[in-house]
Design a protein around this motif. Structure first.
Motif, short mmCIF file in Angstrom:
data_model
loop_
_atom_site.label_atom_id
_atom_site.label_comp_id
_atom_site.label_asym_id
_atom_site.label_seq_id
_atom_site.Cartn_x
_atom_site.Cartn_y
_atom_site.Cartn_z
N SER A 20 0.86 -1.19 0.00
CA SER A 20 0.00 0.00 0.00
C SER A 20 0.89 1.24 0.00
O SER A 20 2.10 1.14 0.27
N THR A 21 0.29 2.37 -0.27
CA THR A 21 1.09 3.61 -0.23
C THR A 21 1.61 3.82 1.18
O THR A 21 1.02 3.39 2.16
N TYR A 22 2.77 4.49 1.23
CA TYR A 22 3.32 4.84 2.53
C TYR A 22 2.34 5.75 3.26
O TYR A 22 1.60 6.52 2.64
N LEU A 23 2.35 5.67 4.56
CA LEU A 23 1.45 6.48 5.38
C LEU A 23 2.18 7.70 5.92
O LEU A 23 3.42 7.72 5.99
N GLU A 24 1.43 8.70 6.29
CA GLU A 24 2.00 9.91 6.87
C GLU A 24 2.89 9.52 8.04
O GLU A 24 2.54 8.69 8.87
#
Length: 77
Positions: A20-24
């Protein structure tokens, strides 16, 4: 493994552990960018126009239907 149209996006923005996309707040490493900047720091801007980076740069553009050539880069002012 051949590079797809989105391979570089995936390398930069998708966490391989979660797919998944990296998270904040997560850190990412832009290894290709770091390598490119190191070469420019060591060789100067000419690395991109007539030096060690020009061939890969032109190939990446042409692989995405761009028309730039090594000659274009050499003559750029």
């Amino acid at each position: 493994m051949s590079k797809t149209k989105f391979s570089y996006f995936r390398e930069s923005f998708i966490d391989p552990e979660t797919n998944s996309t990296y998270l904040e707040g997560q850190s990412i490493k832009r290894l290709r960018l770091a390598k490119t900047l190191k070469i420019i720091a060591e060789e100067g801007a000419e690395a991109l126009y007539t030096g060690s980076l020009v061939e890969g740069f032109v190939k990446d553009i042409q692989d995405h239907n761009g028309i730039i050539t090594k000659e274009d880069m050499k003559n750029y002012t």
